[in-house]
Motif scaffolding. Structure first.
Motif, PDB file in Angstrom:
ATOM      1  N   CYS A 139      49.684 -66.499  74.393  1.00  0.00           N
ATOM      2  CA  CYS A 139      48.335 -66.659  73.836  1.00  0.00           C
ATOM      3  C   CYS A 139      47.823 -65.416  73.123  1.00  0.00           C
ATOM      4  CB  CYS A 139      47.349 -67.039  74.940  1.00  0.00           C
ATOM      5  SG  CYS A 139      47.666 -68.682  75.631  1.00  0.00           S
ATOM      6  N   LEU A 140      48.319 -64.252  73.482  1.00  0.00           N
ATOM      7  CA  LEU A 140      47.839 -63.034  72.858  1.00  0.00           C
ATOM      8  C   LEU A 140      48.282 -62.961  71.400  1.00  0.00           C
ATOM      9  CD1 LEU A 140      48.500 -60.363  75.632  1.00  0.00           C
ATOM     10  CD2 LEU A 140      46.282 -61.221  74.878  1.00  0.00           C
ATOM     11  N   PRO A 141      47.396 -62.543  70.483  1.00  0.00           N
ATOM     12  CA  PRO A 141      47.791 -62.455  69.072  1.00  0.00           C
ATOM     13  C   PRO A 141      48.779 -61.325  68.850  1.00  0.00           C
ATOM     14  CG  PRO A 141      45.614 -61.493  69.410  1.00  0.00           C
ATOM     15  CD  PRO A 141      46.007 -62.131  70.703  1.00  0.00           C
ATOM     16  N   VAL A 142      49.689 -61.545  67.925  1.00  0.00           N
ATOM     17  CA  VAL A 142      50.659 -60.515  67.568  1.00  0.00           C
ATOM     18  C   VAL A 142      50.327 -60.037  66.161  1.00  0.00           C
ATOM     19  CG1 VAL A 142      53.089 -59.995  67.195  1.00  0.00           C
ATOM     20  CG2 VAL A 142      52.428 -61.592  69.007  1.00  0.00           C
ATOM     21  N   TRP A 143      49.793 -58.813  66.053  1.00  0.00           N
ATOM     22  CA  TRP A 143      49.368 -58.299  64.755  1.00  0.00           C
ATOM     23  C   TRP A 143      50.538 -57.654  64.023  1.00  0.00           C
ATOM     24  CZ3 TRP A 143      45.468 -60.909  63.903  1.00  0.00           C
ATOM     25  CH2 TRP A 143      44.381 -61.015  64.755  1.00  0.00           C
ATOM     26  N   ALA A 144      50.498 -57.785  62.725  1.00  0.00           N
ATOM     27  CA  ALA A 144      51.587 -57.291  61.897  1.00  0.00           C
ATOM     28  C   ALA A 144      51.382 -55.839  61.516  1.00  0.00           C
ATOM     29  CB  ALA A 144      51.693 -58.145  60.634  1.00  0.00           C
ATOM     30  N   GLU A 145      52.472 -55.175  61.260  1.00  0.00           N
ATOM     31  CA  GLU A 145      52.455 -53.853  60.639  1.00  0.00           C
ATOM     32  C   GLU A 145      52.743 -54.067  59.149  1.00  0.00           C
ATOM     33  OE1 GLU A 145      51.831 -50.839  62.119  1.00  0.00           O
ATOM     34  OE2 GLU A 145      51.340 -51.936  63.950  1.00  0.00           O
ATOM     35  N   VAL A 146      51.886 -53.543  58.310  1.00  0.00           N
ATOM     36  CA  VAL A 146      52.016 -53.736  56.869  1.00  0.00           C
ATOM     37  C   VAL A 146      52.277 -52.383  56.224  1.00  0.00           C
ATOM     38  CG1 VAL A 146      50.840 -54.491  54.761  1.00  0.00           C
ATOM     39  CG2 VAL A 146      50.439 -55.699  56.912  1.00  0.00           C
ATOM     40  N   SER A 147      53.208 -52.330  55.294  1.00  0.00           N
ATOM     41  CA  SER A 147      53.459 -51.079  54.585  1.00  0.00           C
ATOM     42  C   SER A 147      53.856 -51.380  53.145  1.00  0.00           C
ATOM     43  CB  SER A 147      54.546 -50.257  55.277  1.00  0.00           C
ATOM     44  OG  SER A 147      55.770 -50.957  55.279  1.00  0.00           O
ATOM     45  N   GLY A 148      53.621 -50.401  52.280  1.00  0.00           N
ATOM     46  CA  GLY A 148      53.979 -50.564  50.882  1.00  0.00           C
ATOM     47  C   GLY A 148      53.130 -49.687  49.995  1.00  0.00           C
ATOM     48  N   LEU A 149      53.345 -49.803  48.694  1.00  0.00           N
ATOM     49  CA  LEU A 149      52.581 -49.017  47.732  1.00  0.00           C
ATOM     50  C   LEU A 149      51.187 -49.611  47.580  1.00  0.00           C
ATOM     51  CD1 LEU A 149      55.258 -48.368  44.952  1.00  0.00           C
ATOM     52  CD2 LEU A 149      54.620 -46.917  46.901  1.00  0.00           C
ATOM     53  N   VAL A 150      50.215 -48.744  47.392  1.00  0.00           N
ATOM     54  CA  VAL A 150      48.807 -49.143  47.326  1.00  0.00           C
ATOM     55  C   VAL A 150      48.395 -49.475  45.899  1.00  0.00           C
ATOM     56  CG1 VAL A 150      46.426 -48.307  47.587  1.00  0.00           C
ATOM     57  CG2 VAL A 150      48.138 -47.799  49.350  1.00  0.00           C
ATOM     58  N   ARG A 151      47.693 -50.605  45.771  1.00  0.00           N
ATOM     59  CA  ARG A 151      46.967 -50.916  44.547  1.00  0.00           C
ATOM     60  C   ARG A 151      45.522 -51.142  44.940  1.00  0.00           C
ATOM     61  NH1 ARG A 151      45.605 -55.326  41.059  1.00  0.00           N
ATOM     62  NH2 ARG A 151      46.444 -56.854  42.508  1.00  0.00           N
ATOM     63  N   ALA A 173      36.799 -46.412  41.490  1.00  0.00           N
ATOM     64  CA  ALA A 173      37.601 -45.491  40.670  1.00  0.00           C
ATOM     65  C   ALA A 173      37.960 -44.232  41.451  1.00  0.00           C
ATOM     66  CB  ALA A 173      36.836 -45.131  39.403  1.00  0.00           C
ATOM     67  N   GLN A 174      37.022 -43.743  42.270  1.00  0.00           N
ATOM     68  CA  GLN A 174      37.295 -42.548  43.073  1.00  0.00           C
ATOM     69  C   GLN A 174      38.406 -42.813  44.092  1.00  0.00           C
ATOM     70  OE1 GLN A 174      35.689 -39.420  42.641  1.00  0.00           O
ATOM     71  NE2 GLN A 174      35.067 -40.525  40.791  1.00  0.00           N
ATOM     72  N   VAL A 175      38.365 -43.978  44.719  1.00  0.00           N
ATOM     73  CA  VAL A 175      39.398 -44.328  45.695  1.00  0.00           C
ATOM     74  C   VAL A 175      40.749 -44.493  44.989  1.00  0.00           C
ATOM     75  CG1 VAL A 175      40.160 -46.088  47.351  1.00  0.00           C
ATOM     76  CG2 VAL A 175      37.755 -45.378  47.294  1.00  0.00           C
ATOM     77  N   ALA A 176      40.731 -45.120  43.816  1.00  0.00           N
ATOM     78  CA  ALA A 176      41.975 -45.298  43.057  1.00  0.00           C
ATOM     79  C   ALA A 176      42.585 -43.954  42.666  1.00  0.00           C
ATOM     80  CB  ALA A 176      41.711 -46.151  41.818  1.00  0.00           C
ATOM     81  N   ASP A 177      41.744 -42.997  42.278  1.00  0.00           N
ATOM     82  CA  ASP A 177      42.247 -41.673  41.896  1.00  0.00           C
ATOM     83  C   ASP A 177      43.019 -41.022  43.036  1.00  0.00           C
ATOM     84  OD1 ASP A 177      41.228 -41.812  39.350  1.00  0.00           O
ATOM     85  OD2 ASP A 177      39.440 -40.619  39.772  1.00  0.00           O
ATOM     86  N   GLN A 178      42.605 -41.309  44.275  1.00  0.00           N
ATOM     87  CA  GLN A 178      43.217 -40.648  45.430  1.00  0.00           C
ATOM     88  C   GLN A 178      44.404 -41.411  46.020  1.00  0.00           C
ATOM     89  OE1 GLN A 178      40.315 -38.890  48.313  1.00  0.00           O
ATOM     90  NE2 GLN A 178      38.797 -39.849  46.968  1.00  0.00           N
ATOM     91  N   PHE A 179      44.335 -42.751  45.980  1.00  0.00           N
ATOM     92  CA  PHE A 179      45.316 -43.510  46.758  1.00  0.00           C
ATOM     93  C   PHE A 179      46.169 -44.490  45.955  1.00  0.00           C
ATOM     94  CE2 PHE A 179      41.944 -42.402  49.852  1.00  0.00           C
ATOM     95  CZ  PHE A 179      42.725 -41.658  50.739  1.00  0.00           C
ATOM     96  N   GLU A 180      45.826 -44.736  44.695  1.00  0.00           N
ATOM     97  CA  GLU A 180      46.620 -45.669  43.892  1.00  0.00           C
ATOM     98  C   GLU A 180      48.071 -45.198  43.794  1.00  0.00           C
ATOM     99  OE1 GLU A 180      46.915 -49.150  41.418  1.00  0.00           O
ATOM    100  OE2 GLU A 180      45.111 -48.391  42.407  1.00  0.00           O
ATOM    101  N   GLY A 181      49.016 -46.079  44.137  1.00  0.00           N
ATOM    102  CA  GLY A 181      50.435 -45.768  44.048  1.00  0.00           C
ATOM    103  C   GLY A 181      51.009 -45.033  45.240  1.00  0.00           C
ATOM    104  N   ALA A 182      50.160 -44.650  46.206  1.00  0.00           N
ATOM    105  CA  ALA A 182      50.653 -43.970  47.404  1.00  0.00           C
ATOM    106  C   ALA A 182      51.293 -44.987  48.349  1.00  0.00           C
ATOM    107  CB  ALA A 182      49.509 -43.248  48.111  1.00  0.00           C
ATOM    108  N   PHE A 183      52.133 -44.491  49.249  1.00  0.00           N
ATOM    109  CA  PHE A 183      52.774 -45.358  50.237  1.00  0.00           C
ATOM    110  C   PHE A 183      51.925 -45.363  51.502  1.00  0.00           C
ATOM    111  CE2 PHE A 183      55.596 -46.470  53.716  1.00  0.00           C
ATOM    112  CZ  PHE A 183      56.282 -47.564  53.189  1.00  0.00           C
ATOM    113  N   ALA A 184      51.473 -46.546  51.911  1.00  0.00           N
ATOM    114  CA  ALA A 184      50.586 -46.657  53.075  1.00  0.00           C
ATOM    115  C   ALA A 184      51.260 -47.443  54.189  1.00  0.00           C
ATOM    116  CB  ALA A 184      49.284 -47.338  52.677  1.00  0.00           C
TER     117      ALA A 184
END
Length: 216
Positions: free
Chosen positions: A14-26, A70-81
């Motif tokens: 019954c307990l939910p199983v949460w996913a781990e997500v990773s990849g490049l940020v858009r 735009a400020q968030v995109a300048d810092q994190f766009e294309g980074a691996f999260a």
């Protein structure tokens, strides 16, 4: 002993199983990202909507929603999260805490005043927002409506009270203009009946009342 084991198995199922997500940020906006192929809403933060307007201390309008994005995109766009899922929202998006090189993206955004702590969903970034507020960082240097209040106000004037009368009769500096569903500015146009703006059931009705059709 068998009964105890059965109960434990039931709990695990019954307990939910949460996913781990990773990849490049858009960056979609200041609190929503695509991480790889997954749409992620950052946990416990709330940023201005893309079309939200704030005011400077001198009363000038400022497109703060687009600026924050735009400020968030300048810092994190294309980074691996790497993201840890906390929930799923009503739109089916993964709600998660995401990190880039160990840095909590949500915490960083709130600390810089690019979004607010969304205390309704968690107190994780309460102190980060208070620190940004004291220092007048980012959005805290402007007159800004909370994103939640902005969404409520926008929805009131954007959803037709009668589904069969969906044409928006708007009054602006360009005069009385009506917008029909599908036109470029239809969705972002809100109707304020206190200003004399109206809903119409047909283009003919709008023209007869003195409104002209929007050009796009």
């Amino acid at each position: 002993m068998l009964r105890i084991c059965s109960a434990l198995v039931l709990i695990c199922v019954c307990l939910p199983v949460w996913a781990e997500v990773s990849g490049l940020v858009r960056v979609i906006d200041a609190d929503t990202l695509d991480v790889g192929d997954t749409r992620v809403r950052l946990h416990a933060i709330d940023a201005p909507e893309q079309d939200q307007i704030c005011q400077t201390e001198h009363g000038f309008d400022f497109a703060c929603g687009a600026w924050a994005s735009a400020q968030v995109a300048d810092q994190f766009e294309g980074a691996f999260a790497r993201c840890t899922q906390m929930d799923t929202d009503r739109y089916g998006r993964v709600v998660a805490i995401c990190r880039v090189n160990g840095v909590d993206i949500g915490q960083e955004i709130v600390s810089q005043g690019l979004a607010f702590a969304y205390r309704r969903y968690g107190m994780d970034y309460d102190l980060d927002e208070k620190s940004a507020y004291v220092a007048d960082r980012g959005l805290h240097g402007f007159r800004v409506q909370s994103p939640a209040q902005f969404r409520q106000t926008r929805a009131k004037g954007r959803i037709p009270p009668d589904p069969s009368c969906r044409i928006k009769g708007n009054i602006s500096k360009n005069g009385r203009i009506f917008h029909v569903p599908g036109q470029e500015f239809y969705e972002r146009t809100g109707i304020n009946t206190a200003k004399g703006e109206r809903w119409f059931c047909s283009p003919a009705e709008a023209r007869a009342a003195g409104w002209r059709a929007a050009r796009r």
